[in-house]
Design a protein around this motif. Sequence first.
Motif, PDB file in Angstrom:
ATOM      1  N   ASP A   1      79.654 127.085  52.082  1.00 34.41           N
ATOM      2  CA  ASP A   1      80.107 126.136  51.056  1.00 34.41           C
ATOM      3  C   ASP A   1      81.627 126.043  51.027  1.00 34.41           C
ATOM      4  O   ASP A   1      82.180 124.956  50.838  1.00 34.41           O
ATOM      5  CB  ASP A   1      79.557 126.512  49.677  1.00 34.41           C
ATOM      6  CG  ASP A   1      79.732 127.993  49.339  1.00 34.41           C
ATOM      7  OD1 ASP A   1      79.372 128.838  50.174  1.00 34.41           O
ATOM      8  OD2 ASP A   1      80.230 128.305  48.240  1.00 34.41           O
TER       9      ASP A   1
ATOM     10  N   ALA B   1      82.218 122.386  51.818  1.00 31.80           N
ATOM     11  CA  ALA B   1      82.411 121.706  50.530  1.00 31.80           C
ATOM     12  C   ALA B   1      83.818 121.916  49.990  1.00 31.80           C
ATOM     13  O   ALA B   1      84.263 121.183  49.115  1.00 31.80           O
ATOM     14  CB  ALA B   1      81.392 122.209  49.514  1.00 31.80           C
TER      15      ALA B   1
ATOM     16  N   ASN C   1      74.868 127.855  51.212  1.00 28.25           N
ATOM     17  CA  ASN C   1      75.671 127.873  49.987  1.00 28.25           C
ATOM     18  C   ASN C   1      75.417 129.156  49.206  1.00 28.25           C
ATOM     19  O   ASN C   1      74.417 129.284  48.509  1.00 28.25           O
ATOM     20  CB  ASN C   1      75.299 126.628  49.156  1.00 28.25           C
ATOM     21  CG  ASN C   1      76.068 126.563  47.855  1.00 28.25           C
ATOM     22  OD1 ASN C   1      76.936 127.400  47.582  1.00 28.25           O
ATOM     23  ND2 ASN C   1      75.769 125.574  47.040  1.00 28.25           N
TER      24      ASN C   1
ATOM     25  N   MET D   1      77.635 130.129  47.017  1.00 27.42           N
ATOM     26  CA  MET D   1      78.329 129.858  45.750  1.00 27.42           C
ATOM     27  C   MET D   1      79.554 130.743  45.522  1.00 27.42           C
ATOM     28  O   MET D   1      79.979 130.925  44.386  1.00 27.42           O
ATOM     29  CB  MET D   1      77.357 129.976  44.564  1.00 27.42           C
ATOM     30  CG  MET D   1      76.160 129.058  44.675  1.00 27.42           C
ATOM     31  SD  MET D   1      74.896 129.350  43.439  1.00 27.42           S
ATOM     32  CE  MET D   1      74.078 130.795  44.092  1.00 27.42           C
TER      33      MET D   1
ATOM     34  N   THR E   1      81.351 125.468  44.714  1.00 27.76           N
ATOM     35  CA  THR E   1      79.958 125.372  44.271  1.00 27.76           C
ATOM     36  C   THR E   1      79.572 126.479  43.285  1.00 27.76           C
ATOM     37  O   THR E   1      78.411 126.597  42.911  1.00 27.76           O
ATOM     38  CB  THR E   1      79.008 125.441  45.489  1.00 27.76           C
ATOM     39  OG1 THR E   1      79.272 126.648  46.198  1.00 27.76           O
ATOM     40  CG2 THR E   1      79.208 124.256  46.432  1.00 27.76           C
TER      41      THR E   1
ATOM     42  N   PRO F   1      80.645 122.732  39.244  1.00 26.82           N
ATOM     43  CA  PRO F   1      80.343 122.890  40.678  1.00 26.82           C
ATOM     44  C   PRO F   1      80.006 121.556  41.347  1.00 26.82           C
ATOM     45  O   PRO F   1      79.533 120.630  40.703  1.00 26.82           O
ATOM     46  CB  PRO F   1      79.136 123.821  40.683  1.00 26.82           C
ATOM     47  CG  PRO F   1      78.507 123.643  39.358  1.00 26.82           C
ATOM     48  CD  PRO F   1      79.611 123.323  38.386  1.00 26.82           C
TER      49      PRO F   1
ATOM     50  N   ASP G   1      77.865 119.258  43.717  1.00 22.02           N
ATOM     51  CA  ASP G   1      76.495 119.180  44.231  1.00 22.02           C
ATOM     52  C   ASP G   1      76.533 118.374  45.535  1.00 22.02           C
ATOM     53  O   ASP G   1      76.469 117.144  45.533  1.00 22.02           O
ATOM     54  CB  ASP G   1      75.605 118.505  43.182  1.00 22.02           C
ATOM     55  CG  ASP G   1      74.164 118.396  43.642  1.00 22.02           C
ATOM     56  OD1 ASP G   1      73.869 118.794  44.790  1.00 22.02           O
ATOM     57  OD2 ASP G   1      73.337 117.907  42.857  1.00 22.02           O
ATOM     58  N   VAL G   2      76.675 119.090  46.633  1.00 20.76           N
ATOM     59  CA  VAL G   2      76.908 118.420  47.921  1.00 20.76           C
ATOM     60  C   VAL G   2      75.680 117.630  48.374  1.00 20.76           C
ATOM     61  O   VAL G   2      75.800 116.527  48.914  1.00 20.76           O
ATOM     62  CB  VAL G   2      77.353 119.429  48.997  1.00 20.76           C
ATOM     63  CG1 VAL G   2      77.716 118.724  50.284  1.00 20.76           C
ATOM     64  CG2 VAL G   2      78.557 120.237  48.509  1.00 20.76           C
TER      65      VAL G   2
ATOM     66  N   LYS H   1      67.510 120.091  49.952  1.00 24.35           N
ATOM     67  CA  LYS H   1      68.122 121.317  49.407  1.00 24.35           C
ATOM     68  C   LYS H   1      67.009 122.322  49.120  1.00 24.35           C
ATOM     69  O   LYS H   1      65.988 121.969  48.516  1.00 24.35           O
ATOM     70  CB  LYS H   1      68.889 121.012  48.117  1.00 24.35           C
ATOM     71  CG  LYS H   1      69.689 122.241  47.617  1.00 24.35           C
ATOM     72  CD  LYS H   1      70.131 122.140  46.175  1.00 24.35           C
ATOM     73  CE  LYS H   1      71.333 121.259  45.992  1.00 24.35           C
ATOM     74  NZ  LYS H   1      71.949 121.410  44.650  1.00 24.35           N
TER      75      LYS H   1
ATOM     76  N   GLU I   1      71.046 121.757  52.585  1.00 23.19           N
ATOM     77  CA  GLU I   1      71.772 122.785  51.843  1.00 23.19           C
ATOM     78  C   GLU I   1      70.793 123.913  51.542  1.00 23.19           C
ATOM     79  O   GLU I   1      69.678 123.656  51.090  1.00 23.19           O
ATOM     80  CB  GLU I   1      72.336 122.188  50.538  1.00 23.19           C
ATOM     81  CG  GLU I   1      73.026 123.220  49.662  1.00 23.19           C
ATOM     82  CD  GLU I   1      73.662 122.597  48.416  1.00 23.19           C
ATOM     83  OE1 GLU I   1      73.788 121.360  48.338  1.00 23.19           O
ATOM     84  OE2 GLU I   1      74.010 123.385  47.510  1.00 23.19           O
TER      85      GLU I   1
END
Lengths: 256, 374
Positions: A97, A101, A124, A126, A138, A156, A158-159, A173, A199
């Motif tokens: 991420d 991201a 991800n 996070m 994220t 965060p 949200d890709v 996801k 994701e």
Amino acid sequence: MKHYAIKYLREEVIPTPFCSGCGNGMVINALFKALTELGYEDLRNFVFCSGIGCAAWIPSPHFKADTIHTLHGRAIPVATGIKMMRPELNVIVISGDGDLAGIGLSHLIHAARRKLGIKVIMVNNMIYGMTGGQVSPTTPRGIKTTTTPYGNIEKPLDVASIMATMKVPYVAKWTTYHMMPLKNSLKKIINTDKFSFIEVISQCPTNYGRNLGFRKPFEMLKWFKENSIPISKAKNMKEEELEGKIIVGEYLNQIE
Amino acid sequence: MGEKYFIQGNIACAEAAVIAGCRFFAAYPITPASEIGERLSELLPAVGGKFIQMEDEIASINAVIGASWAGAKAMTATSGPGFSLMQEGIGYAFMTETPCVIVVVQRVGPATGQASKGAQGNFYQSRWGTHGDYSAIVLAPNSVQEMFDLTIKAFNYAEEYRTPVILLADELTAHIFEPLEVPEKIEIKERKVAVDYSEPFFDSKDPLKAPPMPRLGIGLNVLVTGSTHNEWGYRATSDPMIHRKLVTRLYYKIEGNAKKICEYELDINDGSKIGIISYGCSSRSAYGAIEILSEHGLKISHLRLKTLWPFPDWAVKELSSKVDTIIVPELSLGQLVREVERASYDKTKIISLTKVGGGELIRPQEIVEIVRRL
């Protein structure tokens, strides 16, 4: 009998350097199960591009394949150059991420716009795991990290939703709790030549789980399970009901 | 006699790239380099090559790196701000031994500066722009003809030494229209490609030679990383010996070949007490001054650099041994002059002639004036 995954791995670099309980191994397992079920005996014709960070170490150096471990955030531009010159190759980006991201987000958006047939797997966790647990784009609100000692005040990213908004051919996801559907999604993107994005919310017990008070990796997986809502159900729910939830499933599927 | 044209420097560069075998170009528009990409967007598809306009210069250099590993001769073109953004990628290309060409058309900086005006402020950046210990090959054209010739040479060096090569032009050389003669015979170097494991991909028994480069997608399981790596590309981020061996080899691969890489024009006039050292657009000012002074019966020696890095210390020393004074005209507040001071003998007096801003060239008369006052 050798383990089924050995054919895809460089044996000389096993075991991996990942912390115990890390989700990276589960992502590798899901990917290799998908490849095996699709009948791939080796990773010839695959090129794996990754950036910098824990997830970027998934393919490099572990996969017995062409792997290119790029600069932080730049896996997608490198993949773009490769795919343009060798469209026959299966070019897969695996990164985290922070890489996709954070520092490299603009490349992801432009790759989605170009719809060049590269496949992106964003693991991800996070958090910035490799650098010691700093807040990532994220990280959920309120979470304490080494750079948000009073709790994260930022929303965060949200890709998966961004990718869905861009109407790329495939967006899904999942979390590492959802191994079977994750594997099935991976099977779909491996065999397509269209831009796709998956994701995977993954556990980092070392640098993230401890901030949430999880003592064991499994507690985090349980948390993923309890906080996940299928996208079909989420469509009929209010925004406040979805706060802090992980919406899992296929956001878009135009490849089948 | 080859074909003759009357064209712009940037166009000469684009045409030369295709002749050199360039089949991938990625860049972001920037004045005064944009014409190179515009021309290549026309030329490359016609020869089976690929052109892409990326979202920024960081993406551009990284796409070039990807294309190079996919087996293509690849190039990007930019100017000051874009060159600053590319520095990390240039370091990656050096570390991973990725051949590629980076054309830099110098403009007035720092920051956005004066976008359409020529300058020579990237002399040191072209050598020391990225972090860590490395070496760079930097070529500096001073005419449309050399925008062509040195672009070919840049690709040849990139392939021969498996390294990024920078063509450090300037707005004046890139935008001027001049005659170009395309030579009938042009030497093109092809990449030494690895097809098996007989030689390591990231080490060479001969430290002056680059290892063969594998291409992605042919089943060699190539490991590429910008981290310190061993001879097969495996990351080794704690071993001091592996790092020392890798970085000194990469450094020596270029520095050890300095005599082969360095090209310059050294015109020593017997009996002259004054010399000039110049490159790029400022060399044109020097030629003008030398002409005026010779009309007055004053002989001037001149060293004009075509390769800036590795820096040809020996050529500077040779000139320094022959003259009492060296004048260094440049469109910066004094960069080339520092190298000249370092490389020349103490007995030689070094005079820095600087000018920045507005794209104004140094007038030959300004050099003449310095000589007159000596």
